[in-house]
Design a protein around this motif. Structure first.
Motif, short mmCIF file in Angstrom:
data_model
loop_
_atom_site.label_atom_id
_atom_site.label_comp_id
_atom_site.label_asym_id
_atom_site.label_seq_id
_atom_site.Cartn_x
_atom_site.Cartn_y
_atom_site.Cartn_z
N ALA A 1 38.24 57.99 33.10
CA ALA A 1 38.12 56.73 33.84
C ALA A 1 37.63 55.62 32.91
O ALA A 1 38.15 54.50 32.92
CB ALA A 1 37.17 56.89 35.03
N ILE A 2 36.64 55.92 32.08
CA ILE A 2 36.13 54.93 31.12
C ILE A 2 37.21 54.55 30.13
O ILE A 2 37.39 53.37 29.80
CB ILE A 2 34.86 55.49 30.42
N ARG A 3 37.97 55.53 29.64
CA ARG A 3 39.06 55.25 28.70
C ARG A 3 40.11 54.34 29.35
O ARG A 3 40.55 53.36 28.75
CB ARG A 3 39.72 56.55 28.23
N MET A 4 40.49 54.64 30.59
CA MET A 4 41.50 53.82 31.28
C MET A 4 41.03 52.38 31.43
O MET A 4 41.76 51.44 31.12
CB MET A 4 41.81 54.40 32.67
N LEU A 5 39.80 52.21 31.90
CA LEU A 5 39.28 50.86 32.11
C LEU A 5 39.10 50.11 30.80
O LEU A 5 39.33 48.90 30.73
CB LEU A 5 37.97 50.91 32.89
N SER A 6 38.74 50.83 29.77
CA SER A 6 38.63 50.20 28.44
C SER A 6 39.97 49.69 27.97
O SER A 6 40.07 48.62 27.37
CB SER A 6 38.06 51.20 27.43
N ASN A 7 41.03 50.43 28.28
CA ASN A 7 42.38 50.00 27.90
C ASN A 7 42.88 48.84 28.76
O ASN A 7 43.62 47.98 28.28
CB ASN A 7 43.36 51.18 28.00
N LEU A 8 42.48 48.81 30.03
CA LEU A 8 42.94 47.74 30.93
C LEU A 8 42.23 46.42 30.70
O LEU A 8 42.81 45.35 30.92
CB LEU A 8 42.73 48.17 32.40
N GLN A 9 40.97 46.47 30.29
CA GLN A 9 40.16 45.25 30.20
C GLN A 9 40.76 44.27 29.20
O GLN A 9 41.29 44.65 28.17
CB GLN A 9 38.71 45.60 29.88
N GLY A 10 40.71 42.99 29.59
CA GLY A 10 41.22 41.93 28.74
C GLY A 10 42.73 41.80 28.74
O GLY A 10 43.28 41.05 27.94
N GLN A 11 43.42 42.51 29.63
CA GLN A 11 44.88 42.50 29.66
C GLN A 11 45.41 42.37 31.08
O GLN A 11 44.68 42.56 32.04
CB GLN A 11 45.42 43.81 29.07
N GLN B 1 39.18 46.31 45.66
CA GLN B 1 38.23 45.93 46.71
C GLN B 1 36.79 46.25 46.32
O GLN B 1 35.86 45.88 47.01
CB GLN B 1 38.60 46.62 48.02
N ASP B 2 36.59 46.97 45.20
CA ASP B 2 35.26 47.36 44.73
C ASP B 2 34.63 46.26 43.88
O ASP B 2 35.24 45.23 43.58
CB ASP B 2 35.36 48.62 43.87
N TRP B 3 33.43 46.55 43.40
CA TRP B 3 32.68 45.64 42.54
C TRP B 3 33.52 45.16 41.36
O TRP B 3 33.53 43.98 41.02
CB TRP B 3 31.42 46.37 42.06
N ILE B 4 34.22 46.08 40.73
CA ILE B 4 35.00 45.71 39.54
C ILE B 4 36.09 44.69 39.87
O ILE B 4 36.42 43.83 39.06
CB ILE B 4 35.57 46.94 38.81
N GLY B 5 36.65 44.78 41.06
CA GLY B 5 37.65 43.80 41.47
C GLY B 5 37.05 42.41 41.56
O GLY B 5 37.69 41.42 41.22
N MET B 6 35.81 42.36 42.01
CA MET B 6 35.14 41.07 42.15
C MET B 6 34.77 40.46 40.81
O MET B 6 34.81 39.24 40.65
CB MET B 6 33.90 41.21 43.04
N VAL B 7 34.43 41.29 39.83
CA VAL B 7 33.96 40.75 38.56
C VAL B 7 35.02 40.74 37.47
O VAL B 7 34.86 40.03 36.47
CB VAL B 7 32.69 41.48 38.04
N ALA B 8 36.09 41.53 37.63
CA ALA B 8 37.05 41.66 36.53
C ALA B 8 38.42 41.06 36.82
O ALA B 8 39.09 40.60 35.90
CB ALA B 8 37.23 43.13 36.15
N VAL B 9 38.87 41.08 38.07
CA VAL B 9 40.21 40.59 38.37
C VAL B 9 40.17 39.06 38.40
O VAL B 9 39.51 38.46 39.25
CB VAL B 9 40.74 41.16 39.71
N THR B 10 40.89 38.46 37.47
CA THR B 10 40.88 37.00 37.38
C THR B 10 42.07 36.37 38.09
O THR B 10 42.02 35.21 38.49
CB THR B 10 40.90 36.54 35.91
N ARG B 11 43.16 37.15 38.23
CA ARG B 11 44.35 36.59 38.87
C ARG B 11 45.26 37.73 39.30
O ARG B 11 45.36 38.76 38.64
CB ARG B 11 45.08 35.69 37.87
N LEU B 12 45.95 37.49 40.41
CA LEU B 12 46.97 38.42 40.92
C LEU B 12 48.28 37.68 41.09
O LEU B 12 48.29 36.54 41.55
CB LEU B 12 46.58 38.97 42.30
#
Length: 194
Positions: free
Chosen positions: A88-98, A153-164
């Motif tokens: 899970a950490i590896r996946m999120l590390s790859n997704l972040q910033g992209q 819908q979780d915390w990460i969606g609130m702090v990480a998702v900048t646009r859909l």
């Protein structure tokens, strides 16, 4: 027609309830592997149809089965549910910033054999995250049951998702606007909340 949801996802259940649709839940174990040659939306549609096929002989003539599968794609790589916290950490590390793509495949199978298979795509933009933010999310929210290791819908969606670009509900696991439309076409009924 009676709607049957073949999903253990609390998010899908909530979305159907929020639509005002009456449904029952029917569950059975289905293998979620898929042919390696399939890409992106093809994977989601294949899995939704594969799940529906397992119920084909159990449907009554007046029932419509809804199955769905959501996948996250970073380029051509399909990110399913992580096996453990490290993945899970590896996946999120790859997704972040992209930006990445979320596909939800849906199959509607009527008891009389009629079937509709479709998918929706949503492009999700993530801001860059710190290692501590990623670890916090994985440890606190345990996203091992979520494709791509996160829930919008979780915390990460609130702090990480900048646009859909596309449907937010599709990222949650069910493109409800399309489900509503296709159910109406399949059943020949104008659906209204109960």
């Amino acid at each position: 027609m009676k709607l049957v949801l073949a999903s253990n996802s609390p998010r899908r259940r909530q979305l159907l309830s929020d639509l005002g649709l009456q449904y029952t839940v029917r569950l059975q174990e289905v293998d979620e592997s898929y042919p390696e040659h399939l890409r992106r939306a093809e994977v989601a549609e294949y899995l939704a149809a594969h799940k529906a096929a397992a119920y084909r002989t159990t449907l009554a003539p007046d029932e419509v089965l809804l199955t769905a599968d959501t996948i996250v794609c970073l380029g051509e790589e399909v990110l399913n549910k992580p096996a453990d916290e490290a993945e899970a950490i590896r996946m999120l590390s790859n997704l972040q910033g992209q930006a990445h793509d979320v596909f939800t495949g849906v199959c509607l199978l009527a008891g009389d054999g009629r079937q509709v298979i479709f998918s929706e795509q949503t492009r999700v933009h993530f801001r860059s995250l710190s290692d501590s933010e990623i670890r916090f999310y994985v440890q606190q929210y345990k996203p091992l049951d979520k494709a791509g290791a996160y829930g919008a819908q979780d915390w990460i969606g609130m702090v990480a998702v900048t646009r859909l670009e596309g449907s937010y509900f599709n990222v949650m696991g069910l493109p409800v606007h399309r489900v509503w439309e296709e159910l109406g076409l399949l059943t020949g009924q104008h659906l209204l909340p109960q």
